[in-house]
Write an enzyme that holds these catalytic residues in place. Structure first.
Site, PDB file in Angstrom:
ATOM      1  N   ASP A  24       8.690 -11.128  27.056  1.00  0.00           N
ATOM      2  CA  ASP A  24       8.276 -11.584  25.720  1.00  0.00           C
ATOM      3  C   ASP A  24       8.722 -10.579  24.658  1.00  0.00           C
ATOM      4  O   ASP A  24       8.508 -10.791  23.459  1.00  0.00           O
ATOM      5  CB  ASP A  24       6.763 -11.865  25.664  1.00  0.00           C
ATOM      6  CG  ASP A  24       5.916 -10.653  26.020  1.00  0.00           C
ATOM      7  OD1 ASP A  24       6.478  -9.587  26.326  1.00  0.00           O
ATOM      8  OD2 ASP A  24       4.672 -10.790  25.984  1.00  0.00           O
ATOM      9  N   SER A  25       9.385  -9.479  25.102  1.00  0.00           N
ATOM     10  CA  SER A  25      10.062  -8.588  24.154  1.00  0.00           C
ATOM     11  C   SER A  25      11.155  -9.340  23.402  1.00  0.00           C
ATOM     12  O   SER A  25      11.676  -8.844  22.396  1.00  0.00           O
ATOM     13  CB  SER A  25      10.656  -7.376  24.883  1.00  0.00           C
ATOM     14  OG  SER A  25      11.402  -7.793  26.015  1.00  0.00           O
TER      15      SER A  25
ATOM     16  N   LYS B  63       5.226 -13.403  34.976  1.00  0.00           N
ATOM     17  CA  LYS B  63       4.553 -12.110  34.803  1.00  0.00           C
ATOM     18  C   LYS B  63       3.482 -12.278  33.740  1.00  0.00           C
ATOM     19  O   LYS B  63       3.703 -12.994  32.761  1.00  0.00           O
ATOM     20  CB  LYS B  63       5.559 -11.022  34.389  1.00  0.00           C
ATOM     21  CG  LYS B  63       4.882  -9.698  34.018  1.00  0.00           C
ATOM     22  CD  LYS B  63       5.862  -8.526  33.945  1.00  0.00           C
ATOM     23  CE  LYS B  63       6.580  -8.331  32.639  1.00  0.00           C
ATOM     24  NZ  LYS B  63       5.693  -8.157  31.469  1.00  0.00           N
TER      25      LYS B  63
ATOM     26  N   GLU C 134       0.061 -10.010  31.685  1.00  0.00           N
ATOM     27  CA  GLU C 134      -0.515  -8.694  31.417  1.00  0.00           C
ATOM     28  C   GLU C 134      -2.019  -8.681  31.692  1.00  0.00           C
ATOM     29  O   GLU C 134      -2.714  -9.647  31.376  1.00  0.00           O
ATOM     30  CB  GLU C 134      -0.276  -8.318  29.945  1.00  0.00           C
ATOM     31  CG  GLU C 134       1.191  -8.194  29.592  1.00  0.00           C
ATOM     32  CD  GLU C 134       1.431  -7.787  28.135  1.00  0.00           C
ATOM     33  OE1 GLU C 134       0.454  -7.539  27.391  1.00  0.00           O
ATOM     34  OE2 GLU C 134       2.607  -7.727  27.742  1.00  0.00           O
TER      35      GLU C 134
ATOM     36  N   GLU D 240       3.532   0.268  32.602  1.00  0.00           N
ATOM     37  CA  GLU D 240       4.233   0.663  31.374  1.00  0.00           C
ATOM     38  C   GLU D 240       3.541   1.852  30.721  1.00  0.00           C
ATOM     39  O   GLU D 240       2.332   1.836  30.471  1.00  0.00           O
ATOM     40  CB  GLU D 240       4.274  -0.534  30.408  1.00  0.00           C
ATOM     41  CG  GLU D 240       4.983  -0.207  29.100  1.00  0.00           C
ATOM     42  CD  GLU D 240       5.368  -1.419  28.268  1.00  0.00           C
ATOM     43  OE1 GLU D 240       5.189  -2.564  28.742  1.00  0.00           O
ATOM     44  OE2 GLU D 240       5.852  -1.226  27.135  1.00  0.00           O
TER      45      GLU D 240
HETATM   46  O1  KIV Z   1       8.612  -8.012  27.671  1.00  0.00           O
HETATM   47  C1  KIV Z   1       9.163  -7.052  28.248  1.00  0.00           C
HETATM   48  O2  KIV Z   1      10.336  -6.736  28.031  1.00  0.00           O
HETATM   49  C2  KIV Z   1       8.383  -6.302  29.226  1.00  0.00           C
HETATM   50  C3  KIV Z   1       8.973  -5.030  29.757  1.00  0.00           C
HETATM   51  C4  KIV Z   1       8.900  -3.969  28.735  1.00  0.00           C
HETATM   52  C5  KIV Z   1       8.359  -4.625  31.028  1.00  0.00           C
HETATM   53  O3  KIV Z   1       7.305  -6.696  29.560  1.00  0.00           O
END
Ligand code: KIV
Length: 272
Positions: free
Chosen positions: A52-53, A121, A123, A190
Site C-alpha cells: 500500500d506504499s 498481507k 498489519e 518494520e
Molecule cells: O507497503 C509496503 O511497501 C510495505 C513494506 C514497506 C513492507 O508494507
C-alpha cells in the site's frame, strides 16, 4: 496452450518456509505495475509485494491510508501480468479489514479473485486476530506485518523505530508467536531494533522479512522506488540505494528537452 516445460520454478508460500529451514535468505521488493514487476521477477527476486506504499510512491499521498481496495486490485492485477516466478503478496489497504472479520474476508477474496494475487498481507497483531483467522480459513495465505505499521501512523505520531521499550517489545514477540500459531506463512517486521528482530526470527518457524530490522532475520524487503533512487527525499538509515535514477532520469529528460528544442531530435535516422 503450450505443454513445454517452463524453465523456472514458481516461488510458493511453502518454498519460503523451506528457504528459512535451509537458512537461505528471502528477497522481497515492492512493485505496483506490469513493467516494473517484469524486471523484478526477471531478476530473480523471490517475493513481489504490491504494497500500500503505492499510496505514497505512485499516488503522491503523504500516508498509506487513502489507497482503496479497488486501486490495490488494479495495481496487483498489473503486477500479476508481469510475473513468471515470484510470489505476489498484496496489501489489504486501510479500512478493508479492521472493522470486522467478514469484511476482511470479503476484501481478501476480492484481491485473490480480481487480481490473481497469491497471498495477502495485513498489519497488526492481536487486534486483527479474528480477521486473520477468517481469511486463513478460506484458504488464503496471510503474511503478517508488525513493528512500524504505517496504517497506524496517526496513533504512533511518527515513523521512528518501534518496540524500543520493554512493553512494546514483549507485545511484538507475543504477536509474532500468535501469527505463527494462527497459520500465517511469514511476517514483515518494520523498523524495530535488530536484536529484537533476530530474537523473533529465531523464536518462530515462519520466515521473518525485515525492513529496517537488521541482518538477523530471514529476508529483506525494500520499496523498489527507494532502492533504485527514483525517490530521493526519503533517506532512512536502513535504505541502501543501488541506483541514483532520480539524477539519471532528470539528466535524460533535460537532454531530451534540449534536443527537441534545438531540433536535434529526431535526426534523419529517426524518421520514416
Ligand atoms: O507497503 C509496503 O511497501 C510495505 C513494506 C514497506 C513492507 O508494507
Amino acid at each position: 496452450m503450450s505443454t513445454a516445460k517452463k524453465q523456472y520454478k514458481r516461488v510458493t508460500v511453502k518454498s519460503l518456509v523451506d528457504m528459512k529451514q535451509r537458512k537461505e535468505k528471502i528477497s522481497m521488493l515492492t512493485a505496483y505495475d506490469y513493467t516494473m514487476a517484469k524486471i523484478v521477477d526477471g531478476a530473480g527476486i523471490d517475493v513481489i509485494l504490491v504494497g500500500d506504499s503505492a499510496s505514497n510512491v505512485m499516488a503522491g499521498h503523504e500516508t498509506t491510508l487513502p489507497i482503496t481496495l479497488d486501486q490495490m486490485i488494479y495495481h496487483a492485477s498489473s503486477v500479476i501480468r508481469g510475473i513468471d516466478r515470484s510470489l505476489v503478496v498484496v496489501d489489504l489497504p486501510f479500512g478493508s479489514y479492521q472493522s470486522d472479520p467478514k469484511e476482511a474476508l470479503r476484501s481478501a477474496i476480492r484481491i485473490m479473485k480480481e487480481s490473481g494475487g497469491h497471498a495477502v498481507k495485513l498489519e497488526g497483531g492481536k487486534e486483527v486476530k479474528d480477521s486473520i483467522k477468517r481469511i486463513l480459513n478460506a484458504g488464503i495465505p496471510v503474511m503478517g506485518h508488525l513493528g512500524l505499521t504505517p496504517q497506524s501512523i496517526y496513533k504512533f505520531g511518527t515513523y521512528t523505530v518501534r518496540a524500543k521499550e520493554e512493553a512494546e517489545a514483549e507485545k511484538l514477540k507475543s504477536d509474532a508467536k500468535m501469527l505463527e500459531k494462527l497459520g500465517c506463512f511469514a511476517v514483515v517486521l518494520e523498523k524495530v531494533p535488530a536484536h529484537l528482530a533476530k530474537e523473533v526470527a529465531e523464536s518462530i518457524s515462519i520466515p521473518v522479512i525485515g525492513i529496517g530490522a537488521g541482518a538477523g532475520v530471514d529476508g529483506q524487503v525494500l520499496v523498489v522506488h527507494d532502492m533504485i533512487g527514483m525517490t530521493h527525499e526519503f533517506n532512512p538509515r536502513f535504505l541502501r540505494r543501488y541506483l541514483d535514477l532520480h539524477s539519471e532520469m532528470t539528466q535524460a529528460f533535460k537532454q531530451y528537452n534540449d534536443d527537441v528544442k534545438s531540433g536535434d531530435f529526431p535526426n534523419a535516422d529517426e524518421q520514416y
